[in-house]
Design an enzyme around this catalytic site. Structure first.
Site, PDB file in Angstrom:
ATOM      1  N   ALA A  60      -1.922   2.945   2.418  1.00 48.27           N
ATOM      2  CA  ALA A  60      -1.978   1.537   2.035  1.00 48.27           C
ATOM      3  C   ALA A  60      -1.665   0.687   3.254  1.00 48.27           C
ATOM      4  CB  ALA A  60      -0.997   1.239   0.900  1.00 48.27           C
ATOM      5  N   LYS A  61      -1.952  -0.597   3.160  1.00 51.30           N
ATOM      6  CA  LYS A  61      -1.639  -1.524   4.256  1.00 51.30           C
ATOM      7  C   LYS A  61      -1.682  -2.945   3.714  1.00 51.30           C
ATOM      8  CE  LYS A  61      -0.731  -1.163   8.752  1.00 51.30           C
ATOM      9  NZ  LYS A  61       0.051  -0.074   9.378  1.00 51.30           N
ATOM     10  N   GLY A  62      -0.959  -3.836   4.384  1.00 56.28           N
ATOM     11  CA  GLY A  62      -0.951  -5.231   3.962  1.00 56.28           C
ATOM     12  C   GLY A  62      -0.897  -6.168   5.139  1.00 56.28           C
TER      13      GLY A  62
END
Length: 428
Positions: free
Chosen positions: A116-118
């Site tokens: 995941a990444k943001g």
């Protein structure tokens, strides 16, 4: 049937950016997947993408809106894991690619996470401390529906730190009605953070760098090292290489490049950066005024530890290093990879080289769940073992199959992810 090439409807074929680089990397490993190639589209399609509006009240009373993202690429092997970056150039394509590389990275070192990444498209330097806190808390509230200790665990990345993580943890906990220390990693020690986390990514770069150097018969003592990016990753890696006897002959940051053939004093340079915000003006070194000349540095080891897509077809042919350690995520384009391979340069890919951070984040998460914390010596020993084992497995496969370290790392990772996908099956 021929494989479909994934181009999301909101991106044009000319606007894939880093996501396009990732897709090409998956295409290169697909012929080696055997029966698991049936599931390869899983790797080309993010499981979930959330784009959020992040409005805040500025100190002057005006209301400003920022665009935020959280992408969960794959959750087959466990909860999502990946950092949050605050940067004015953040795009959805970038966050998609970074989340996918996290899937590969976590599987390559065999920690039980998905990717995941943001990010938020903002220059944090333009915000006051109060505005930065309000931005962080609003963003956390907006992505609250998809994060959690068993769902998706954010961490620091570009322009975010343990204070940002503390605000994120507190905001999530207030919405839950109880303290949830495991919702983020990279927290302050006082809030359940782990010893060794600050240095973990740079230490991982150093550990695999020593393994790579040994495979090439290069003695770290006296080796010449050039570093792009002088933050938590590049700065720590430079300090550890210097302590092992290497000479740090060039450092480039977002402002300038400093060089010294006899070796820079890393501690003095770090004090200069703390005082002035950049390596520019460091009195104990010469300064390059043309940024592109950095790639011509005469060195044995090059560490790109800044942002993605730094080594391209335009500069790959100029690089003099025999070993490249990818401290950043996605710093080398596929076209540059080919050039470097043809020239015999050993590229240790990001999904192995910079996996030290997520490995110690995993240790932090485990410690939070058990409420039992390890010593820094224990953490560093476990990190070193995992990094060496992961590099050894990738190096052996690359040798056996006659492929690059990157393709070997992707093959190991994709095999683990797609086997998990196959065993879980499709529901309903």
């Amino acid at each position: 049937m021929p494989a479909q090439h994934t181009i999301p409807s909101y991106l044009t074929p000319h606007g894939l950016g880093p996501w396009g680089n990732y897709l090409e990397q998956i295409d290169r490993v697909t012929p080696h997947l055997g029966p698991l190639a049936r599931w390869v589209e899983t790797m080309k399609r993010p499981k979930r993408m959330l784009v959020v509006d992040v409005p805040i009240e500025r100190d002057d009373g005006s209301v400003a809106h920022y665009e935020g993202y959280r992408v969960q690429h794959n959750l087959s092997r466990g909860p999502g894991k990946g950092g949050v970056r605050f940067h004015q150039d953040v795009t959805l394509s970038e966050v998609m690619a970074l989340s996918a590389w996290m899937t590969v990275k976590n599987a390559a070192v065999n920690v039980p996470y998905g990717g995941a990444k943001g990010g938020i498209r903002v220059d944090p330097a333009t915000l006051s401390p109060g505005e930065l806190q309000r931005l962080t808390r609003r963003y956390t509230s907006e992505i609250n529906i998809i994060i959690g200790p068993n769902k998706d665990i954010p961490a620091p990345d570009v322009n975010t730190n343990e204070q940002i993580m503390a605000w994120m943890m507190d905001t999530y906990s207030m919405n839950q009605g109880s303290t949830a220390s495991g919702v983020v990693t990279g927290k302050p020690i006082s809030l359940g953070g782990s010893l060794g986390r600050h240095d973990a990514t740079g230490r991982g770069v150093f550990v695999v760098g020593c393994e790579a150097a040994a495979s090439r018969g290069l003695d770290i003592a006296g080796a010449r090292v050039a570093v792009q990016g002088f933050g938590n990753v590049g700065g720590v890696a430079a300090r550890l290489f210097e302590a092992a006897g290497a000479r740090i002959v060039a450092v480039q940051d977002h402002v300038s490049t400093v060089v010294r053939a006899s070796g820079l004093d890393v501690a003095a340079l770090q004090r200069h950066v703390q005082a002035h915000g950049s390596v520019a003006g460091f009195a104990e070194a010469d300064e390059m005024h043309e940024r592109a000349r950095f790639w011509d540095t005469d060195c044995d080891i090059l560490i790109p530890a800044a942002l993605e897509q730094q080594i391209t077809a335009d500069n790959a042919g100029r690089i003099r290093a025999g070993i490249i350690l990818e401290g950043a995520n996605g710093p080398t384009t596929p076209a540059a990879d080919d050039i470097l391979h043809e020239r015999g340069v050993l590229v240790v890919p990001d999904v192995i080289a910079n996996a030290g951070g997520v490995t110690v984040s995993y240790f932090e998460w485990v410690q939070d769940f058990s409420s039992f914390f390890w010593t820094e010596e224990e953490i560093n020993q476990r990190l070193t073992r995992i990094m060496r084992e992961a590099y050894g497995a990738v190096s052996q496969l690359a040798h056996d199959k006659g492929m690059s370290l990157r393709t070997a790392a992707f093959l190991i990772a994709c095999t683990r992810v797609l086997h998990a996908r196959e065993m879980r099956g499709l529901y309903p």
